[in-house]
Design a protein around this motif. Structure first.
Motif, PDB file in Angstrom:
ATOM      1  N   GLY A   1       0.798  -1.220   0.000  1.00 17.27           N
ATOM      2  CA  GLY A   1       0.000   0.000   0.000  1.00 17.27           C
ATOM      3  C   GLY A   1       0.827   1.263   0.000  1.00 17.27           C
ATOM      4  O   GLY A   1       0.297   2.365  -0.032  1.00 17.27           O
ATOM      5  N   GLY A   2       2.180   1.136   0.037  1.00 24.23           N
ATOM      6  CA  GLY A   2       3.038   2.315   0.017  1.00 24.23           C
ATOM      7  C   GLY A   2       3.489   2.679   1.410  1.00 24.23           C
ATOM      8  O   GLY A   2       3.123   2.059   2.406  1.00 24.23           O
ATOM      9  N   GLY A   3       4.291   3.728   1.520  1.00 18.42           N
ATOM     10  CA  GLY A   3       4.776   4.169   2.816  1.00 18.42           C
ATOM     11  C   GLY A   3       6.152   3.601   3.100  1.00 18.42           C
ATOM     12  O   GLY A   3       6.896   3.202   2.214  1.00 18.42           O
ATOM     13  N   ALA A   4       6.491   3.523   4.386  1.00 16.30           N
ATOM     14  CA  ALA A   4       7.811   3.081   4.791  1.00 16.30           C
ATOM     15  C   ALA A   4       7.996   1.608   4.490  1.00 16.30           C
ATOM     16  O   ALA A   4       7.043   0.861   4.341  1.00 16.30           O
ATOM     17  CB  ALA A   4       8.010   3.344   6.291  1.00 16.30           C
ATOM     18  N   VAL A   5       9.261   1.191   4.417  1.00 14.36           N
ATOM     19  CA  VAL A   5       9.548  -0.212   4.167  1.00 14.36           C
ATOM     20  C   VAL A   5       9.584  -0.952   5.481  1.00 14.36           C
ATOM     21  O   VAL A   5       9.745  -0.379   6.545  1.00 14.36           O
ATOM     22  CB  VAL A   5      10.897  -0.387   3.436  1.00 14.36           C
ATOM     23  CG1 VAL A   5      10.841   0.229   2.069  1.00 14.36           C
ATOM     24  CG2 VAL A   5      12.044   0.215   4.253  1.00 14.36           C
ATOM     25  N   ALA A   6       9.423  -2.270   5.393  1.00 13.35           N
ATOM     26  CA  ALA A   6       9.482  -3.111   6.581  1.00 13.35           C
ATOM     27  C   ALA A   6      10.578  -4.129   6.371  1.00 13.35           C
ATOM     28  O   ALA A   6      10.751  -4.657   5.282  1.00 13.35           O
ATOM     29  CB  ALA A   6       8.147  -3.824   6.806  1.00 13.35           C
ATOM     30  N   ALA A   7      11.326  -4.422   7.429  1.00 16.84           N
ATOM     31  CA  ALA A   7      12.389  -5.414   7.307  1.00 16.84           C
ATOM     32  C   ALA A   7      11.777  -6.760   6.978  1.00 16.84           C
ATOM     33  O   ALA A   7      10.725  -7.120   7.481  1.00 16.84           O
ATOM     34  CB  ALA A   7      13.169  -5.503   8.635  1.00 16.84           C
TER      35      ALA A   7
ATOM     36  N   GLY B   1      10.428   4.744  -6.955  1.00 12.75           N
ATOM     37  CA  GLY B   1       9.153   5.358  -6.585  1.00 12.75           C
ATOM     38  C   GLY B   1       8.573   6.272  -7.631  1.00 12.75           C
ATOM     39  O   GLY B   1       7.569   6.953  -7.375  1.00 12.75           O
ATOM     40  N   GLY B   2       9.159   6.301  -8.834  1.00 16.15           N
ATOM     41  CA  GLY B   2       8.641   7.165  -9.893  1.00 16.15           C
ATOM     42  C   GLY B   2       7.416   6.561 -10.559  1.00 16.15           C
ATOM     43  O   GLY B   2       7.044   5.411 -10.309  1.00 16.15           O
TER      44      GLY B   2
ATOM     45  N   GLU C   1       8.723  -7.804  -6.490  1.00 18.28           N
ATOM     46  CA  GLU C   1       9.042  -6.447  -6.062  1.00 18.28           C
ATOM     47  C   GLU C   1       8.105  -5.434  -6.711  1.00 18.28           C
ATOM     48  O   GLU C   1       7.690  -4.454  -6.080  1.00 18.28           O
ATOM     49  CB  GLU C   1      10.496  -6.125  -6.399  1.00 18.28           C
ATOM     50  CG  GLU C   1      11.498  -6.920  -5.577  1.00 18.28           C
ATOM     51  CD  GLU C   1      12.930  -6.764  -6.079  1.00 18.28           C
ATOM     52  OE1 GLU C   1      13.136  -5.924  -6.986  1.00 18.28           O
ATOM     53  OE2 GLU C   1      13.809  -7.482  -5.585  1.00 18.28           O
ATOM     54  N   GLY C   2       7.765  -5.674  -7.986  1.00 20.05           N
ATOM     55  CA  GLY C   2       6.847  -4.771  -8.664  1.00 20.05           C
ATOM     56  C   GLY C   2       5.470  -4.777  -8.023  1.00 20.05           C
ATOM     57  O   GLY C   2       4.858  -3.721  -7.823  1.00 20.05           O
ATOM     58  N   PHE C   3       4.970  -5.968  -7.683  1.00 20.16           N
ATOM     59  CA  PHE C   3       3.661  -6.060  -7.042  1.00 20.16           C
ATOM     60  C   PHE C   3       3.685  -5.459  -5.643  1.00 20.16           C
ATOM     61  O   PHE C   3       2.786  -4.709  -5.264  1.00 20.16           O
ATOM     62  CB  PHE C   3       3.218  -7.522  -6.962  1.00 20.16           C
ATOM     63  CG  PHE C   3       1.985  -7.715  -6.134  1.00 20.16           C
ATOM     64  CD1 PHE C   3       0.736  -7.337  -6.615  1.00 20.16           C
ATOM     65  CD2 PHE C   3       2.072  -8.245  -4.856  1.00 20.16           C
ATOM     66  CE1 PHE C   3      -0.403  -7.486  -5.834  1.00 20.16           C
ATOM     67  CE2 PHE C   3       0.944  -8.405  -4.072  1.00 20.16           C
ATOM     68  CZ  PHE C   3      -0.306  -8.024  -4.567  1.00 20.16           C
ATOM     69  N   ALA C   4       4.733  -5.784  -4.869  1.00 18.70           N
ATOM     70  CA  ALA C   4       4.817  -5.275  -3.502  1.00 18.70           C
ATOM     71  C   ALA C   4       4.897  -3.753  -3.476  1.00 18.70           C
ATOM     72  O   ALA C   4       4.361  -3.118  -2.572  1.00 18.70           O
ATOM     73  CB  ALA C   4       6.033  -5.872  -2.793  1.00 18.70           C
ATOM     74  N   GLY C   5       5.558  -3.170  -4.473  1.00 21.32           N
ATOM     75  CA  GLY C   5       5.692  -1.717  -4.505  1.00 21.32           C
ATOM     76  C   GLY C   5       4.419  -1.000  -4.892  1.00 21.32           C
ATOM     77  O   GLY C   5       4.211   0.152  -4.506  1.00 21.32           O
ATOM     78  N   ALA C   6       3.545  -1.669  -5.656  1.00 18.96           N
ATOM     79  CA  ALA C   6       2.282  -1.035  -6.079  1.00 18.96           C
ATOM     80  C   ALA C   6       1.203  -2.112  -6.165  1.00 18.96           C
ATOM     81  O   ALA C   6       0.795  -2.509  -7.255  1.00 18.96           O
ATOM     82  CB  ALA C   6       2.463  -0.332  -7.429  1.00 18.96           C
TER      83      ALA C   6
END
Length: 275
Positions: free
Chosen positions: A125-131, A184-185, A214-219
Motif C-alpha cells: 500500500g506504500g509508505g515506509a519499508v518493513a524489514a 518510486g517514480g 518487487e513490482g507487485f509489492a511496490g504497487a
C-alpha cells in the motif's frame, strides 16, 4: 432544537463513511467523529444552561435521551474505526511479511543471489519499508502521482527498446539501473514488470519472479499489479514451487476479479490442480 436534528443527520452520514476508504481516510473519519462528539457536548451544555424553558423547547426530557443515544452511537463508531484501523494494520503487516519470506525463498533459488543483501520489503500500500520477516506498523498515505524526472522517460524508453530488440540481459540491467535511479517514480511498476520479462527471456526465472514480486509489492493496487502477480505465479510454477504458485494465482482472482489476468490465473490453477 434544529441543531439536535442536524447533529443526528451528520451522525447518520458518518456511519457509512467507515466503509468508503477511497473517499475518506480512517484518520479523517475519526476526526469527524471527534468533532461530532465535541458538538454534542456543546449542545448538551447549551440545553442544560437554558433551564427548564430551553429543555421544553427542545422537546423535554426526550431530547436528553436522544442525545444520550447519539453519544452512545458515537462511542461505538469510534471503537469500530479503531478496530478497523488495527485490522488493516495487521493485514498490511502480514502481507508484507509474506512477501518478504517469498523474496528470501526466491533468492535461495537464484544463482549468485546473496541473501544478506536482500533489501527491505516495500510496505503493502506504500509508505515506509518493513524489514523482511518483521512487522509493519501501518499503511502509508499515498499522494498524487509524481511527475517524471528529467531523462526518466528517455532512460525507460532505452531499456524498453533493448527488450524489444531481444537484448534481454542488457534490458534487464538497464531496467535495474532505472529502478535504482528513479525509485518510486511513475514508471517504476512498468520498469519492474518489463525487467521480469527480460530476465525470464534470458533464462533467469528466479530473478524474473523476484522482479515481479518487487513490482507487485511496490504497487499492489497499481495497473501492473494483476499482471505482475500472474507472472509471479507462473514463474513459481516453472520453479516447481507449486503451492506458492497456487497461492499467488488465487490472489489474482481474489484481488482483481474483473481483470483479464484473473481469467488466465484461473486456467493456470486448473492446469496445476490447485486446491
Amino acid at each position: 432544537m434544529r441543531r439536535l436534528g442536524v447533529l443526528a443527520v451528520c451522525l447518520a452520514l458518518a456511519s457509512p463513511a467507515l466503509a468508503q476508504g477511497n473517499a475518506q481516510s480512517l484518520a479523517s473519519i475519526r476526526a469527524e467523529l471527534g468533532a461530532l462528539a465535541t458538538a454534542l457536548e456543546g449542545l448538551r451544555a447549551e440545553l442544560i444552561g437554558g433551564g427548564g424553558a430551553g429543555l421544553v423547547a427542545a422537546g423535554g426530557v426526550g431530547a436528553l435521551a436522544r442525545m444520550d443515544a447519539i453519544e452512545a452511537a458515537l462511542v461505538r463508531l469510534t471503537a469500530q474505526s479503531e478496530a478497523l484501523e488495527n485490522r488493516i494494520n495487521r493485514v498490511v503487516a502480514d502481507g508484507t511479511n509474506r512477501l518478504g519470506d517469498l523474496e528470501f525463498r526466491l533468492c535461495e533459488l537464484e544463482p549468485g543471489c546473496d541473501i544478506s543483501k536482500v533489501g527491505a520489503t516495500p510496505l503493502l500500500g506504500g509508505g515506509a519499508v518493513a524489514a523482511n520477516g518483521g512487522g509493519a506498523s501501518g499503511a502509508g498515505v499515498t499522494g498524487s502521482a509524481p511527475a517524471l524526472a528529467m531523462s526518466e522517460q528517455a532512460d525507460f524508453d532505452r531499456a524498453k527498446a533493448a527488450l524489444d530488440a531481444g537484448e534481454y540481459a542488457r534490458a534487464a540491467e538497464l531496467f535495474a539501473v532505472f529502478n535504482t535511479t528513479y525509485t518510486g517514480g511513475p514508471l517504476t511498476a512498468d520498469a519492474q514488470f518489463y525487467r521480469g520479462q527480460a530476465l525470464q527471456a534470458a533464462g533467469d526465472v528466479a530473478g524474473a519472479a523476484r522482479a515481479w514480486l518487487e513490482g507487485f509489492a511496490g504497487a499492489p493496487d497499481g495497473p501492473r499489479a494483476p499482471e505482475s502477480l500472474l507472472m509471479l505465479g507462473r514463474a513459481l510454477a516453472d520453479l516447481q514451487q507449486v503451492p506458492e504458485a497456487c497461492a499467488m494465482l488465487t490472489e489474482v482472482g481474489l484481488r482483481f476479479p474483473g481483470a483479464a489476468a484473473a481469467t488466465e490465473a484461473g486456467a493456470m490453477m486448473r492446469t496445476l490442480n490447485c486446491q
